[in-house]
Each structure stands twice: as structure tokens, then as C-alpha cells.
Motif scaffolding. Structure first.
Motif, PDB file in Angstrom:
ATOM      1  N   VAL A 158       0.831  -1.207   0.000  1.00 42.45           N
ATOM      2  CA  VAL A 158       0.000   0.000   0.000  1.00 42.45           C
ATOM      3  C   VAL A 158       0.866   1.259   0.000  1.00 42.45           C
ATOM      4  O   VAL A 158       0.542   2.249  -0.665  1.00 42.45           O
ATOM      5  N   TRP A 159       1.965   1.244   0.717  1.00 38.08           N
ATOM      6  CA  TRP A 159       2.795   2.444   0.814  1.00 38.08           C
ATOM      7  C   TRP A 159       3.332   2.893  -0.540  1.00 38.08           C
ATOM      8  O   TRP A 159       3.595   4.078  -0.728  1.00 38.08           O
ATOM      9  N   GLU A 160       3.489   1.962  -1.475  1.00 38.91           N
ATOM     10  CA  GLU A 160       3.958   2.349  -2.813  1.00 38.91           C
ATOM     11  C   GLU A 160       2.975   3.284  -3.504  1.00 38.91           C
ATOM     12  O   GLU A 160       3.369   4.081  -4.349  1.00 38.91           O
ATOM     13  N   ARG A 161       1.690   3.173  -3.142  1.00 47.10           N
ATOM     14  CA  ARG A 161       0.648   3.969  -3.795  1.00 47.10           C
ATOM     15  C   ARG A 161       0.136   5.102  -2.911  1.00 47.10           C
ATOM     16  O   ARG A 161      -0.805   5.802  -3.280  1.00 47.10           O
ATOM     17  N   ALA A 162       0.749   5.294  -1.753  1.00 46.03           N
ATOM     18  CA  ALA A 162       0.247   6.296  -0.806  1.00 46.03           C
ATOM     19  C   ALA A 162       0.338   7.701  -1.405  1.00 46.03           C
ATOM     20  O   ALA A 162       1.337   8.060  -2.017  1.00 46.03           O
ATOM     21  N   ASP A 163      -0.716   8.456  -1.213  1.00 50.26           N
ATOM     22  CA  ASP A 163      -0.779   9.839  -1.674  1.00 50.26           C
ATOM     23  C   ASP A 163      -0.640  10.735  -0.435  1.00 50.26           C
ATOM     24  O   ASP A 163      -1.629  11.040   0.246  1.00 50.26           O
ATOM     25  N   ARG A 164       0.576  11.160  -0.136  1.00 51.01           N
ATOM     26  CA  ARG A 164       0.827  11.939   1.079  1.00 51.01           C
ATOM     27  C   ARG A 164       0.123  13.290   1.048  1.00 51.01           C
ATOM     28  O   ARG A 164      -0.242  13.812   2.098  1.00 51.01           O
ATOM     29  N   GLU A 165      -0.080  13.852  -0.134  1.00 47.28           N
ATOM     30  CA  GLU A 165      -0.822  15.114  -0.208  1.00 47.28           C
ATOM     31  C   GLU A 165      -2.267  14.913   0.231  1.00 47.28           C
ATOM     32  O   GLU A 165      -2.803  15.721   1.002  1.00 47.28           O
ATOM     33  N   ALA A 166      -2.901  13.844  -0.242  1.00 48.45           N
ATOM     34  CA  ALA A 166      -4.281  13.553   0.163  1.00 48.45           C
ATOM     35  C   ALA A 166      -4.347  13.238   1.656  1.00 48.45           C
ATOM     36  O   ALA A 166      -5.262  13.695   2.351  1.00 48.45           O
ATOM     37  N   LEU A 167      -3.375  12.482   2.154  1.00 48.76           N
ATOM     38  CA  LEU A 167      -3.330  12.191   3.586  1.00 48.76           C
ATOM     39  C   LEU A 167      -3.129  13.476   4.385  1.00 48.76           C
ATOM     40  O   LEU A 167      -3.709  13.647   5.463  1.00 48.76           O
ATOM     41  N   GLY A 168      -2.328  14.399   3.863  1.00 48.30           N
ATOM     42  CA  GLY A 168      -2.123  15.683   4.520  1.00 48.30           C
ATOM     43  C   GLY A 168      -3.412  16.486   4.612  1.00 48.30           C
ATOM     44  O   GLY A 168      -3.696  17.103   5.647  1.00 48.30           O
ATOM     45  N   ARG A 169      -4.188  16.476   3.536  1.00 50.16           N
ATOM     46  CA  ARG A 169      -5.475  17.197   3.566  1.00 50.16           C
ATOM     47  C   ARG A 169      -6.419  16.554   4.591  1.00 50.16           C
ATOM     48  O   ARG A 169      -7.098  17.260   5.351  1.00 50.16           O
ATOM     49  N   GLU A 170      -6.435  15.219   4.619  1.00 51.15           N
ATOM     50  CA  GLU A 170      -7.269  14.525   5.600  1.00 51.15           C
ATOM     51  C   GLU A 170      -6.801  14.850   7.018  1.00 51.15           C
ATOM     52  O   GLU A 170      -7.622  15.094   7.919  1.00 51.15           O
ATOM     53  N   ALA A 171      -5.484  14.866   7.221  1.00 49.35           N
ATOM     54  CA  ALA A 171      -4.928  15.217   8.545  1.00 49.35           C
ATOM     55  C   ALA A 171      -5.324  16.630   8.936  1.00 49.35           C
ATOM     56  O   ALA A 171      -5.697  16.889  10.092  1.00 49.35           O
ATOM     57  N   ASP A 172      -5.254  17.572   7.996  1.00 44.31           N
ATOM     58  CA  ASP A 172      -5.651  18.954   8.284  1.00 44.31           C
ATOM     59  C   ASP A 172      -7.110  19.023   8.734  1.00 44.31           C
ATOM     60  O   ASP A 172      -7.443  19.744   9.682  1.00 44.31           O
ATOM     61  N   ASP A 173      -7.980  18.255   8.056  1.00 44.29           N
ATOM     62  CA  ASP A 173      -9.393  18.232   8.438  1.00 44.29           C
ATOM     63  C   ASP A 173      -9.573  17.655   9.841  1.00 44.29           C
ATOM     64  O   ASP A 173     -10.354  18.178  10.640  1.00 44.29           O
TER      65      ASP A 173
END
Length: 185
Positions: A158-173
Motif C-alpha cells: 500500500v505504501w507504494e501507492r500512498a498519496d501523502r498530499e491527500a493524507l495531509g489534507r485529511e490530517a488537516d481536516d
């Protein structure tokens, strides 16, 4: 509510309360003979970690926490979005403030109180400075949530496909919605 992943080698004994999307990794052990252990939402207890209670002291692991490989967490409270490093030991009645890092191999004796946003190092552990890693810790927790969901389906990449930008937006929310309840000013 259900965990994202509980590895088949995990050992659970007693009153263990697992939060939504948490993950328990190979050979983790959680035991509670009197009090309870609570693992928060999107928290991960990694390989070979030991979580136990004190005599009358429950262990509470907050939401979005990472308990590193071979860590020992014993009858303490870890507030949300903390990172407990590889091989760290946290003893009875310790309270780890939200957003903190307990460095690898650190030892915290009973009754240690760690202020929020602290970097703690050494044996015995001492606060060495204040940090601002809350967002990074939530992103890491979300990454482990996704990794756990992948592992549950046999997908170990899964980590090969991780989208850190999307995770960052989710974290911000998440931080905007929940962090005020974590004691932030």
C-alpha cells in the motif's frame, strides 16, 4: 467500530478496547488482568510491542498514536497524535501530552508527566525541546490505517501507492475538527 487490521499473531487478553481503524501488528501483546487497555482510532501498535496495565492503572493510547516496534507501554496515558519510538518503555501513571515524541530506547519512570508537543530522549527520559509534529503524526497514523486495510486484504504494498498530499489534507481536516479536544490552545 472495527480495527483496520489485527495480525493473526497478536495476543489479546482481558478488557481490550480497540478503536475504529486501529492496527495491531505482528507479535504485539496486549494484556489486562484488572484494569483495561484502550487503543484509539487510527492508532497502531507495531511489531513486538507490549501493552500492559499497572495494578489499578489502565493503559490508554489516544487516537492517531504510533506505538513503535518493541515498545513497552505499561499502565499509562498517551494522549492523541504521539509517537512512541522503537524500544521505548513508559511505566505506570505516566502521561504523555498530545503531539509528543518519546525517542527510541527512552525510559520513562512511573509518574512522569510529559507536556504536549515535547521531544523526550534518554534514560531516564527528559524533555529536550518543544516540537510541532502534530500533522506529521496524524499523517503517519492515517498511513498505518491504510496499510492495515491493505494487509487485511493481503496487499502488502500500500505504501507504494500512498498519496501523502491527500493524507495531509485529511490530517488537516482531522486537526481542525478534533485537536481542540486534545488540549491545544
Amino acid at each position: 467500530m472495527s480495527p483496520a487490521y489485527v495480525d493473526p499473531t497478536v495476543r489479546l487478553f482481558g478488557d481490550v478496547r480497540l478503536g475504529e481503524d486501529c492496527s495491531l501488528w505482528p507479535y504485539a501483546v496486549i494484556r489486562c488482568e484488572r484494569a483495561f487497555v484502550s487503543v484509539g482510532r487510527c492508532a497502531s501498535v507495531q511489531d513486538h510491542a507490549m501493552v500492559h496495565i499497572g495494578w489499578d492503572d489502565p493503559t490508554v493510547i489516544g487516537d492517531y498514536c504510533t506505538i513503535g516496534h518493541r515498545a513497552v507501554v505499561h499502565g499509562c496515558t498517551i494522549e492523541p497524535a504521539c509517537l512512541i519510538g522503537v524500544g521505548a518503555t513508559i511505566m505506570e501513571r505516566c502521561v504523555i501530552g498530545h503531539g509528543s515524541i518519546i525517542a527510541g530506547h527512552c525510559f520513562l519512570p512511573p509518574d512522569t508527566i510529559v507536556p504536549p508537543h515535547s521531544l523526550v530522549m534518554g534514560t531516564p527520559g527528559r524533555v529536550v525541546r518543544q516540537i510541532d509534529k502534530l500533522r506529521d503524526h496524524v499523517i503517519d497514523a492515517l498511513l498505518y490505517r491504510d496499510n492495515g486495510c491493505g494487509y487485511a486484504w493481503g496487499d502488502h504494498r500500500v505504501w507504494e501507492r500512498a498519496d501523502r498530499e491527500a493524507l495531509g489534507r485529511e490530517a488537516d481536516d482531522i486537526i481542525a475538527r478534533e485537536a481542540a479536544g486534545w488540549g491545544m490552545p
